[in-house]
Design a protein around this motif. Structure first.
Motif, PDB file in Angstrom:
ATOM      1  N   LYS A  78       0.842  -1.198   0.000  1.00  0.00           N
ATOM      2  CA  LYS A  78       0.000   0.000   0.000  1.00  0.00           C
ATOM      3  C   LYS A  78       0.881   1.253   0.000  1.00  0.00           C
ATOM      4  O   LYS A  78       0.575   2.241  -0.672  1.00  0.00           O
ATOM      5  N   ALA A  79       1.992   1.194   0.714  1.00  0.00           N
ATOM      6  CA  ALA A  79       2.908   2.343   0.747  1.00  0.00           C
ATOM      7  C   ALA A  79       3.486   2.615  -0.640  1.00  0.00           C
ATOM      8  O   ALA A  79       3.623   3.778  -1.044  1.00  0.00           O
ATOM      9  N   GLN A  80       3.810   1.569  -1.378  1.00  0.00           N
ATOM     10  CA  GLN A  80       4.322   1.752  -2.743  1.00  0.00           C
ATOM     11  C   GLN A  80       3.255   2.372  -3.638  1.00  0.00           C
ATOM     12  O   GLN A  80       3.560   3.226  -4.474  1.00  0.00           O
ATOM     13  N   GLU A  81       2.018   1.929  -3.477  1.00  0.00           N
ATOM     14  CA  GLU A  81       0.923   2.497  -4.264  1.00  0.00           C
ATOM     15  C   GLU A  81       0.738   3.975  -3.944  1.00  0.00           C
ATOM     16  O   GLU A  81       0.545   4.794  -4.845  1.00  0.00           O
ATOM     17  N   ARG A  82       0.771   4.307  -2.639  1.00  0.00           N
ATOM     18  CA  ARG A  82       0.651   5.709  -2.239  1.00  0.00           C
ATOM     19  C   ARG A  82       1.788   6.536  -2.846  1.00  0.00           C
ATOM     20  O   ARG A  82       1.567   7.634  -3.357  1.00  0.00           O
ATOM     21  N   ALA A  83       3.000   6.006  -2.752  1.00  0.00           N
ATOM     22  CA  ALA A  83       4.169   6.721  -3.260  1.00  0.00           C
ATOM     23  C   ALA A  83       4.054   6.964  -4.763  1.00  0.00           C
ATOM     24  O   ALA A  83       4.316   8.077  -5.244  1.00  0.00           O
ATOM     25  N   LYS A  84       3.663   5.949  -5.501  1.00  0.00           N
ATOM     26  CA  LYS A  84       3.543   6.073  -6.963  1.00  0.00           C
ATOM     27  C   LYS A  84       2.488   7.108  -7.337  1.00  0.00           C
ATOM     28  O   LYS A  84       2.716   7.969  -8.182  1.00  0.00           O
ATOM     29  N   PHE A  85       1.333   7.034  -6.682  1.00  0.00           N
ATOM     30  CA  PHE A  85       0.251   7.963  -6.975  1.00  0.00           C
ATOM     31  C   PHE A  85       0.658   9.388  -6.595  1.00  0.00           C
ATOM     32  O   PHE A  85       0.419  10.334  -7.353  1.00  0.00           O
ATOM     33  N   ALA A  86       1.305   9.539  -5.440  1.00  0.00           N
ATOM     34  CA  ALA A  86       1.754  10.860  -4.990  1.00  0.00           C
ATOM     35  C   ALA A  86       2.773  11.436  -5.975  1.00  0.00           C
ATOM     36  O   ALA A  86       2.705  12.620  -6.327  1.00  0.00           O
ATOM     37  N   TYR A  87       3.700  10.618  -6.418  1.00  0.00           N
ATOM     38  CA  TYR A  87       4.707  11.061  -7.379  1.00  0.00           C
ATOM     39  C   TYR A  87       4.037  11.587  -8.648  1.00  0.00           C
ATOM     40  O   TYR A  87       4.364  12.669  -9.145  1.00  0.00           O
ATOM     41  N   GLU A  88       3.092  10.813  -9.174  1.00  0.00           N
ATOM     42  CA  GLU A  88       2.400  11.211 -10.400  1.00  0.00           C
ATOM     43  C   GLU A  88       1.624  12.513 -10.210  1.00  0.00           C
ATOM     44  O   GLU A  88       1.645  13.386 -11.077  1.00  0.00           O
ATOM     45  N   LYS A  89       0.940  12.648  -9.074  1.00  0.00           N
ATOM     46  CA  LYS A  89       0.140  13.840  -8.824  1.00  0.00           C
ATOM     47  C   LYS A  89       1.010  15.082  -8.613  1.00  0.00           C
ATOM     48  O   LYS A  89       0.663  16.166  -9.058  1.00  0.00           O
ATOM     49  N   VAL A  90       2.146  14.926  -7.935  1.00  0.00           N
ATOM     50  CA  VAL A  90       3.040  16.063  -7.728  1.00  0.00           C
ATOM     51  C   VAL A  90       3.644  16.502  -9.048  1.00  0.00           C
ATOM     52  O   VAL A  90       3.694  17.703  -9.359  1.00  0.00           O
ATOM     53  N   LYS A  91       4.069  15.545  -9.836  1.00  0.00           N
ATOM     54  CA  LYS A  91       4.649  15.862 -11.146  1.00  0.00           C
ATOM     55  C   LYS A  91       3.622  16.614 -12.004  1.00  0.00           C
ATOM     56  O   LYS A  91       3.939  17.634 -12.618  1.00  0.00           O
ATOM     57  N   GLU A  92       2.407  16.113 -12.014  1.00  0.00           N
ATOM     58  CA  GLU A  92       1.308  16.747 -12.749  1.00  0.00           C
ATOM     59  C   GLU A  92       1.058  18.169 -12.224  1.00  0.00           C
ATOM     60  O   GLU A  92       0.906  19.111 -13.006  1.00  0.00           O
ATOM     61  N   ALA A  93       1.014  18.313 -10.911  1.00  0.00           N
ATOM     62  CA  ALA A  93       0.744  19.618 -10.292  1.00  0.00           C
ATOM     63  C   ALA A  93       1.813  20.632 -10.651  1.00  0.00           C
ATOM     64  O   ALA A  93       1.499  21.781 -10.989  1.00  0.00           O
ATOM     65  N   LEU A  94       3.063  20.218 -10.608  1.00  0.00           N
ATOM     66  CA  LEU A  94       4.143  21.159 -10.900  1.00  0.00           C
ATOM     67  C   LEU A  94       4.187  21.554 -12.372  1.00  0.00           C
ATOM     68  O   LEU A  94       4.603  22.663 -12.704  1.00  0.00           O
TER      69      LEU A  94
END
Length: 141
Positions: free
Chosen positions: A4-20
């Motif tokens: 679950k932590a890996q899933e959170r990390a992957k999703f967070a990475y994608e969302k931050v990249k998108e946001a920036l």
């Protein structure tokens, strides 16, 4: 199989990249600072209040829509990341065309469901926060 932590990390990475990409190149530090305060806001005020705050700040009253681009989009992007993650976990419905419905659904949750949502939101935000800091460090290197 991923944790679950890996899933959170992957999703967070994608969302931050998108946001920036949406906020612009020079906004990493400001966005990181903003995101860093969200867990404390949830702990002090609750998940519902925090999501309402983000949605209210994202609202463009004059045009009856949400600010999804430009410098002011940080509120929408944080709301969207949290809501999408909770939807992905089958904890909350989220329709980007009707985000107020997400708030309405949240207000109808029983206490234990609400606490589970809040706990998952906090766990996700820890990754979201770390990822924003990573991009700040990357930009300054």
């Amino acid at each position: 199989m991923k944790t679950k932590a890996q899933e959170r990390a992957k999703f967070a990475y994608e969302k931050v990249k998108e946001a920036l990409e949406i906020l612009g190149k020079g906004s990493a530090k400001e966005f990181s600072s903003f995101v860093s305060g969200l867990p404390a806001m949830i702990l002090q005020n609750g998940l519902g209040h925090t999501l309402c705050f983000l949605l209210a700040k994202a609202a463009n009253q004059k045009e009856s829509k949400y600010k999804k681009t430009g410098k002011e989009a940080k509120y929408w992007l944080a709301f969207e990341a949290l809501a999408e993650w909770l939807k992905k976990q089958d904890l909350l419905n989220y329709d980007p065309d009707n985000p107020a419905q997400t708030i309405h659904e949240l207000t109808r949750k029983r206490a234990l469901e609400y606490l589970a949502l809040q706990e998952e939101a906090l766990r996700f935000l820890e990754w979201f926060k770390v990822m924003t800091k990573m991009f700040v460090e990357e930009k300054s290197a």
